[in-house]
Write a protein that holds these residues in place. Structure first.
Motif, PDB file in Angstrom:
ATOM      1  N   ALA A  70      60.090  -2.792  10.557  1.00  0.00           N
ATOM      2  CA  ALA A  70      59.833  -1.679  11.480  1.00  0.00           C
ATOM      3  C   ALA A  70      58.849  -0.687  10.892  1.00  0.00           C
ATOM      4  O   ALA A  70      57.944  -0.196  11.580  1.00  0.00           O
ATOM      5  CB  ALA A  70      61.152  -0.987  11.830  1.00  0.00           C
ATOM      6  N   VAL A  71      58.991  -0.379   9.597  1.00  0.00           N
ATOM      7  CA  VAL A  71      58.060   0.546   8.931  1.00  0.00           C
ATOM      8  C   VAL A  71      56.657  -0.062   8.904  1.00  0.00           C
ATOM      9  O   VAL A  71      55.660   0.608   9.198  1.00  0.00           O
ATOM     10  CB  VAL A  71      58.548   0.870   7.504  1.00  0.00           C
ATOM     11  N   ALA A  72      56.574  -1.357   8.571  1.00  0.00           N
ATOM     12  CA  ALA A  72      55.277  -2.030   8.523  1.00  0.00           C
ATOM     13  C   ALA A  72      54.626  -2.065   9.902  1.00  0.00           C
ATOM     14  O   ALA A  72      53.409  -1.887  10.034  1.00  0.00           O
ATOM     15  CB  ALA A  72      55.448  -3.447   7.977  1.00  0.00           C
ATOM     16  N   ALA A  73      55.436  -2.289  10.939  1.00  0.00           N
ATOM     17  CA  ALA A  73      54.903  -2.331  12.306  1.00  0.00           C
ATOM     18  C   ALA A  73      54.333  -0.980  12.715  1.00  0.00           C
ATOM     19  O   ALA A  73      53.289  -0.914  13.374  1.00  0.00           O
ATOM     20  CB  ALA A  73      55.989  -2.771  13.282  1.00  0.00           C
ATOM     21  N   ARG A  74      54.977   0.106  12.310  1.00  0.00           N
ATOM     22  CA  ARG A  74      54.450   1.443  12.617  1.00  0.00           C
ATOM     23  C   ARG A  74      53.095   1.654  11.947  1.00  0.00           C
ATOM     24  O   ARG A  74      52.171   2.200  12.553  1.00  0.00           O
ATOM     25  CB  ARG A  74      55.440   2.534  12.189  1.00  0.00           C
ATOM     26  N   ARG A  75      52.959   1.204  10.712  1.00  0.00           N
ATOM     27  CA  ARG A  75      51.681   1.333  10.010  1.00  0.00           C
ATOM     28  C   ARG A  75      50.603   0.504  10.713  1.00  0.00           C
ATOM     29  O   ARG A  75      49.465   0.954  10.887  1.00  0.00           O
ATOM     30  CB  ARG A  75      51.827   0.865   8.561  1.00  0.00           C
ATOM     31  N   ALA A  76      50.967  -0.711  11.103  1.00  0.00           N
ATOM     32  CA  ALA A  76      49.999  -1.585  11.773  1.00  0.00           C
ATOM     33  C   ALA A  76      49.574  -1.011  13.113  1.00  0.00           C
ATOM     34  O   ALA A  76      48.392  -1.042  13.471  1.00  0.00           O
ATOM     35  CB  ALA A  76      50.586  -2.981  11.941  1.00  0.00           C
ATOM     36  N   LEU A  77      50.523  -0.478  13.875  1.00  0.00           N
ATOM     37  CA  LEU A  77      50.192   0.097  15.181  1.00  0.00           C
ATOM     38  C   LEU A  77      49.313   1.340  15.028  1.00  0.00           C
ATOM     39  O   LEU A  77      48.425   1.581  15.856  1.00  0.00           O
ATOM     40  CB  LEU A  77      51.462   0.415  15.970  1.00  0.00           C
ATOM     41  N   ALA A  78      49.544   2.122  13.975  1.00  0.00           N
ATOM     42  CA  ALA A  78      48.676   3.288  13.723  1.00  0.00           C
ATOM     43  C   ALA A  78      47.246   2.826  13.432  1.00  0.00           C
ATOM     44  O   ALA A  78      46.272   3.431  13.897  1.00  0.00           O
ATOM     45  CB  ALA A  78      49.222   4.112  12.555  1.00  0.00           C
ATOM     46  N   SER A  79      47.101   1.736  12.688  1.00  0.00           N
ATOM     47  CA  SER A  79      45.772   1.183  12.428  1.00  0.00           C
ATOM     48  C   SER A  79      45.125   0.695  13.715  1.00  0.00           C
ATOM     49  O   SER A  79      43.926   0.893  13.942  1.00  0.00           O
ATOM     50  CB  SER A  79      45.857   0.036  11.422  1.00  0.00           C
ATOM     51  N   LEU A  80      45.913   0.044  14.560  1.00  0.00           N
ATOM     52  CA  LEU A  80      45.385  -0.435  15.841  1.00  0.00           C
ATOM     53  C   LEU A  80      44.933   0.727  16.713  1.00  0.00           C
ATOM     54  O   LEU A  80      43.916   0.619  17.412  1.00  0.00           O
ATOM     55  CB  LEU A  80      46.441  -1.261  16.591  1.00  0.00           C
ATOM     56  N   GLU A  81      45.658   1.825  16.678  1.00  0.00           N
ATOM     57  CA  GLU A  81      45.249   2.980  17.484  1.00  0.00           C
ATOM     58  C   GLU A  81      43.901   3.518  17.010  1.00  0.00           C
ATOM     59  O   GLU A  81      43.036   3.846  17.829  1.00  0.00           O
ATOM     60  CB  GLU A  81      46.317   4.080  17.425  1.00  0.00           C
ATOM     61  N   ARG A  82      43.699   3.586  15.705  1.00  0.00           N
ATOM     62  CA  ARG A  82      42.410   4.034  15.169  1.00  0.00           C
ATOM     63  C   ARG A  82      41.298   3.052  15.579  1.00  0.00           C
ATOM     64  O   ARG A  82      40.195   3.474  15.951  1.00  0.00           O
ATOM     65  CB  ARG A  82      42.470   4.170  13.647  1.00  0.00           C
TER      66      ARG A  82
END
Length: 198
Positions: free
Chosen positions: A176-188
């Motif tokens: 879940a923590v890794a997914a949040r980091r990945a989604l933040a990268s996708l948003e950028r």
């Protein structure tokens, strides 16, 4: 063609949500691109699993080549320009690949550094302009039961999520923590593609 002309084809609701929030044109295509692809030029956009060690959660990849599980090229072209993204070979599989040994084998067989599930199907439309992915897991970071936490249409199978946190609390929390980091990268990345960031 400018990146602003692209529709970002997202498998998951979460991917679509962050891309839309960033101002990008989006369409949900579901897992394995099981829903109809949008008209016009498209970019596969979303999460991916690393096939090789060392790709941290949130690492952005932009495809220079996409191969199938046997290593056959299904798409090749100029990588979509995304600030901070690494040009890479991606593998389009027809399922979630979570076993570390299978990931190593896939990397050796195909030369790919990450795996996803939509690009091969989208390439068959003849409108695929590339693929932009954020790493969420890898051979040293299994997803476990959460690998089955998405519905075919890209929604959340909440029963699987709850069961995963009960039976695999450490793995599920880490994912879940890794997914949040990945989604933040996708948003950028989506903001850059929409012209809202550099």
């Amino acid at each position: 063609m400018s990146s602003g002309d692209l529709t970002l084809a997202c498998a998951l609701e979460s991917e679509e949500r962050v891309a839309r929030k960033a101002g990008a044109r989006t369409a949900r295509v579901g897992l394995r691109a099981s829903l109809p692809a949008p008209e016009g030029p498209i970019a596969a956009f979303g999460l991916a699993g690393a096939l090789v060690p060392g790709l941290e959660p949130g690492t952005l990849l932009t495809a220079r080549r996409i191969v199938d599980e046997q290593g056959a090229v299904v798409w090749e072209g100029e990588p979509i320009a995304v600030p901070g993204a690494e040009a890479a070979v991606l593998c389009a599989a027809d399922r979630v690949v979570d076993d570390p040994a299978e990931r190593r084998s896939l990397a050796e067989r195909t030369g790919a550094v990450a795996v996803e599930m939509e690009s091969a199907v989208l390439a068959r439309t003849g409108r695929l302009a590339g693929s932009v992915r954020a790493v969420v897991d890898g051979p040293e970071r299994r997803v476990g039961r959460l690998a089955g936490a998405s519905t075919p249409q890209g929604g959340v199978a909440w029963g699987v999520v709850v069961g995963s946190f009960i039976t695999e609390p450490v793995v599920s929390a880490r994912t879940a923590v890794a997914a949040r980091r990945a989604l933040a990268s996708l948003e950028r990345a989506a903001a850059a593609l929409a012209g809202g960031a550099s």
